[in-house]
Design a protein around this motif. Structure first.
Motif, PDB file in Angstrom:
ATOM      1  N   ALA A 173       8.886   4.031  -8.379  1.00  0.00           N
ATOM      2  CA  ALA A 173       8.380   3.915  -7.016  1.00  0.00           C
ATOM      3  C   ALA A 173       7.428   2.731  -6.951  1.00  0.00           C
ATOM      4  O   ALA A 173       6.737   2.416  -7.929  1.00  0.00           O
ATOM      5  CB  ALA A 173       7.666   5.189  -6.589  1.00  0.00           C
ATOM      6  N   ILE A 174       7.394   2.086  -5.799  1.00  0.00           N
ATOM      7  CA  ILE A 174       6.568   0.900  -5.594  1.00  0.00           C
ATOM      8  C   ILE A 174       5.862   1.040  -4.254  1.00  0.00           C
ATOM      9  O   ILE A 174       6.483   1.428  -3.258  1.00  0.00           O
ATOM     10  CB  ILE A 174       7.438  -0.378  -5.576  1.00  0.00           C
ATOM     11  CG1 ILE A 174       8.179  -0.523  -6.903  1.00  0.00           C
ATOM     12  CG2 ILE A 174       6.591  -1.612  -5.271  1.00  0.00           C
ATOM     13  CD1 ILE A 174       9.312  -1.531  -6.869  1.00  0.00           C
ATOM     14  N   LEU A 175       4.586   0.717  -4.236  1.00  0.00           N
ATOM     15  CA  LEU A 175       3.826   0.605  -2.999  1.00  0.00           C
ATOM     16  C   LEU A 175       3.663  -0.887  -2.741  1.00  0.00           C
ATOM     17  O   LEU A 175       3.149  -1.622  -3.594  1.00  0.00           O
ATOM     18  CB  LEU A 175       2.464   1.292  -3.141  1.00  0.00           C
ATOM     19  CG  LEU A 175       1.567   1.284  -1.908  1.00  0.00           C
ATOM     20  CD1 LEU A 175       2.239   2.028  -0.748  1.00  0.00           C
ATOM     21  CD2 LEU A 175       0.225   1.913  -2.226  1.00  0.00           C
ATOM     22  N   ALA A 176       4.148  -1.335  -1.599  1.00  0.00           N
ATOM     23  CA  ALA A 176       4.155  -2.765  -1.290  1.00  0.00           C
ATOM     24  C   ALA A 176       3.536  -3.019   0.078  1.00  0.00           C
ATOM     25  O   ALA A 176       3.547  -2.147   0.950  1.00  0.00           O
ATOM     26  CB  ALA A 176       5.594  -3.295  -1.320  1.00  0.00           C
ATOM     27  N   HIS A 177       3.015  -4.214   0.243  1.00  0.00           N
ATOM     28  CA  HIS A 177       2.439  -4.617   1.532  1.00  0.00           C
ATOM     29  C   HIS A 177       2.490  -6.134   1.621  1.00  0.00           C
ATOM     30  O   HIS A 177       3.034  -6.801   0.745  1.00  0.00           O
ATOM     31  CB  HIS A 177       0.987  -4.104   1.662  1.00  0.00           C
ATOM     32  CG  HIS A 177      -0.015  -4.919   0.918  1.00  0.00           C
ATOM     33  ND1 HIS A 177      -1.198  -5.312   1.462  1.00  0.00           N
ATOM     34  CD2 HIS A 177       0.005  -5.436  -0.323  1.00  0.00           C
ATOM     35  CE1 HIS A 177      -1.878  -6.028   0.574  1.00  0.00           C
ATOM     36  NE2 HIS A 177      -1.171  -6.108  -0.513  1.00  0.00           N
ATOM     37  N   ASN A 178       1.937  -6.667   2.685  1.00  0.00           N
ATOM     38  CA  ASN A 178       1.774  -8.115   2.802  1.00  0.00           C
ATOM     39  C   ASN A 178       3.113  -8.843   2.922  1.00  0.00           C
ATOM     40  O   ASN A 178       3.244  -9.968   2.460  1.00  0.00           O
ATOM     41  CB  ASN A 178       0.975  -8.636   1.605  1.00  0.00           C
ATOM     42  CG  ASN A 178       0.133  -9.833   1.941  1.00  0.00           C
ATOM     43  OD1 ASN A 178      -0.151 -10.088   3.096  1.00  0.00           O
ATOM     44  ND2 ASN A 178      -0.284 -10.548   0.924  1.00  0.00           N
ATOM     45  N   ALA A 179       4.115  -8.181   3.514  1.00  0.00           N
ATOM     46  CA  ALA A 179       5.434  -8.781   3.704  1.00  0.00           C
ATOM     47  C   ALA A 179       6.127  -8.066   4.865  1.00  0.00           C
ATOM     48  O   ALA A 179       5.820  -6.921   5.162  1.00  0.00           O
ATOM     49  CB  ALA A 179       6.272  -8.646   2.434  1.00  0.00           C
ATOM     50  N   SER A 203     -11.911   4.330   2.620  1.00  0.00           N
ATOM     51  CA  SER A 203     -12.518   3.015   2.797  1.00  0.00           C
ATOM     52  C   SER A 203     -12.090   2.019   1.710  1.00  0.00           C
ATOM     53  O   SER A 203     -12.028   0.812   1.959  1.00  0.00           O
ATOM     54  CB  SER A 203     -14.048   3.127   2.847  1.00  0.00           C
ATOM     55  OG  SER A 203     -14.537   3.661   1.631  1.00  0.00           O
ATOM     56  N   ARG A 204     -11.747   2.505   0.538  1.00  0.00           N
ATOM     57  CA  ARG A 204     -11.303   1.617  -0.536  1.00  0.00           C
ATOM     58  C   ARG A 204      -9.943   0.995  -0.236  1.00  0.00           C
ATOM     59  O   ARG A 204      -9.564   0.000  -0.854  1.00  0.00           O
ATOM     60  CB  ARG A 204     -11.259   2.373  -1.863  1.00  0.00           C
ATOM     61  CG  ARG A 204     -12.643   2.815  -2.339  1.00  0.00           C
ATOM     62  CD  ARG A 204     -12.530   3.768  -3.485  1.00  0.00           C
ATOM     63  NE  ARG A 204     -11.975   5.031  -2.968  1.00  0.00           N
ATOM     64  CZ  ARG A 204     -11.765   6.108  -3.713  1.00  0.00           C
ATOM     65  NH1 ARG A 204     -12.001   6.083  -4.998  1.00  0.00           N
ATOM     66  NH2 ARG A 204     -11.298   7.216  -3.174  1.00  0.00           N
ATOM     67  N   LEU A 205      -9.205   1.578   0.708  1.00  0.00           N
ATOM     68  CA  LEU A 205      -7.881   1.071   1.062  1.00  0.00           C
ATOM     69  C   LEU A 205      -7.845   0.497   2.469  1.00  0.00           C
ATOM     70  O   LEU A 205      -6.774   0.303   3.045  1.00  0.00           O
ATOM     71  CB  LEU A 205      -6.845   2.188   0.932  1.00  0.00           C
ATOM     72  CG  LEU A 205      -6.693   2.797  -0.457  1.00  0.00           C
ATOM     73  CD1 LEU A 205      -5.726   3.962  -0.420  1.00  0.00           C
ATOM     74  CD2 LEU A 205      -6.235   1.753  -1.454  1.00  0.00           C
ATOM     75  N   ALA A 206      -8.996   0.172   3.018  1.00  0.00           N
ATOM     76  CA  ALA A 206      -9.067  -0.313   4.403  1.00  0.00           C
ATOM     77  C   ALA A 206      -8.225  -1.564   4.634  1.00  0.00           C
ATOM     78  O   ALA A 206      -7.733  -1.783   5.734  1.00  0.00           O
ATOM     79  CB  ALA A 206     -10.525  -0.576   4.787  1.00  0.00           C
ATOM     80  N   PHE A 207      -8.024  -2.369   3.596  1.00  0.00           N
ATOM     81  CA  PHE A 207      -7.223  -3.594   3.743  1.00  0.00           C
ATOM     82  C   PHE A 207      -5.787  -3.280   4.167  1.00  0.00           C
ATOM     83  O   PHE A 207      -5.109  -4.127   4.742  1.00  0.00           O
ATOM     84  CB  PHE A 207      -7.232  -4.406   2.462  1.00  0.00           C
ATOM     85  CG  PHE A 207      -6.517  -3.751   1.313  1.00  0.00           C
ATOM     86  CD1 PHE A 207      -5.193  -4.059   1.049  1.00  0.00           C
ATOM     87  CD2 PHE A 207      -7.174  -2.830   0.496  1.00  0.00           C
ATOM     88  CE1 PHE A 207      -4.539  -3.440  -0.006  1.00  0.00           C
ATOM     89  CE2 PHE A 207      -6.527  -2.223  -0.557  1.00  0.00           C
ATOM     90  CZ  PHE A 207      -5.189  -2.512  -0.816  1.00  0.00           C
ATOM     91  N   LEU A 208      -5.319  -2.059   3.945  1.00  0.00           N
ATOM     92  CA  LEU A 208      -3.962  -1.698   4.343  1.00  0.00           C
ATOM     93  C   LEU A 208      -3.830  -1.522   5.849  1.00  0.00           C
ATOM     94  O   LEU A 208      -2.730  -1.514   6.380  1.00  0.00           O
ATOM     95  CB  LEU A 208      -3.537  -0.402   3.644  1.00  0.00           C
ATOM     96  CG  LEU A 208      -3.364  -0.499   2.139  1.00  0.00           C
ATOM     97  CD1 LEU A 208      -3.095   0.881   1.549  1.00  0.00           C
ATOM     98  CD2 LEU A 208      -2.235  -1.457   1.783  1.00  0.00           C
ATOM     99  N   ASN A 209      -4.938  -1.369   6.549  1.00  0.00           N
ATOM    100  CA  ASN A 209      -4.896  -1.186   7.999  1.00  0.00           C
ATOM    101  C   ASN A 209      -4.675  -2.487   8.740  1.00  0.00           C
ATOM    102  O   ASN A 209      -4.403  -2.482   9.933  1.00  0.00           O
ATOM    103  CB  ASN A 209      -6.186  -0.540   8.499  1.00  0.00           C
ATOM    104  CG  ASN A 209      -6.297   0.903   8.053  1.00  0.00           C
ATOM    105  OD1 ASN A 209      -5.299   1.607   7.960  1.00  0.00           O
ATOM    106  ND2 ASN A 209      -7.511   1.349   7.775  1.00  0.00           N
ATOM    107  N   ALA A 210      -4.780  -3.613   8.056  1.00  0.00           N
ATOM    108  CA  ALA A 210      -4.640  -4.917   8.717  1.00  0.00           C
ATOM    109  C   ALA A 210      -3.219  -5.160   9.161  1.00  0.00           C
ATOM    110  O   ALA A 210      -2.283  -4.640   8.657  1.00  0.00           O
ATOM    111  CB  ALA A 210      -5.099  -6.017   7.778  1.00  0.00           C
TER     112      ALA A 210
END
Length: 93
Positions: A46-52, A86-93
């Motif tokens: 499994a992979i958690l991905a973002h920024n694409a 709060s440690r994962l707030a960057f995912l809300n962008a």
């Protein structure tokens, strides 16, 4: 954000492991992969991905040697975070 599952469909994984590991490294180097782990018991990964974008994730998954060679079947799930620690707030962008 995307959750990608790669479920084994074939026993030839060792034959393509080097290429698969290089593909994972590229995902981290490109800043797209956040987490990679195994599905238990020995069912795949499994992979958690973002920024694409969705199209970029689909193309990236097709480039995995495991996917290209039919060693795994891939599923991509798009997730829109609603609440995060709060440690994962960057995912809300």
């Amino acid at each position: 954000m995307f959750i990608i599952t790669l479920r084994f469909a074939d026993t030839r994984a060792p034959q393509f492991m080097e290429g698969h590991n290089a593909w994972i490294r590229r995902g981290f180097d490109d800043g797209v992969f956040l987490l990679v782990g195994s599905l238990q018991p020995n069912a795949g990964g499994a992979i958690l991905a973002h920024n694409a974008s969705s199209d970029e994730i689909e193309a990236r998954v097709r480039d995995d040697p495991f996917v290209a060679e039919g060693v795994v079947s891939a599923e991509i799930v798009a997730v829109t975070p609603g609440r995060t620690d709060s440690r994962l707030a960057f995912l809300n962008a």
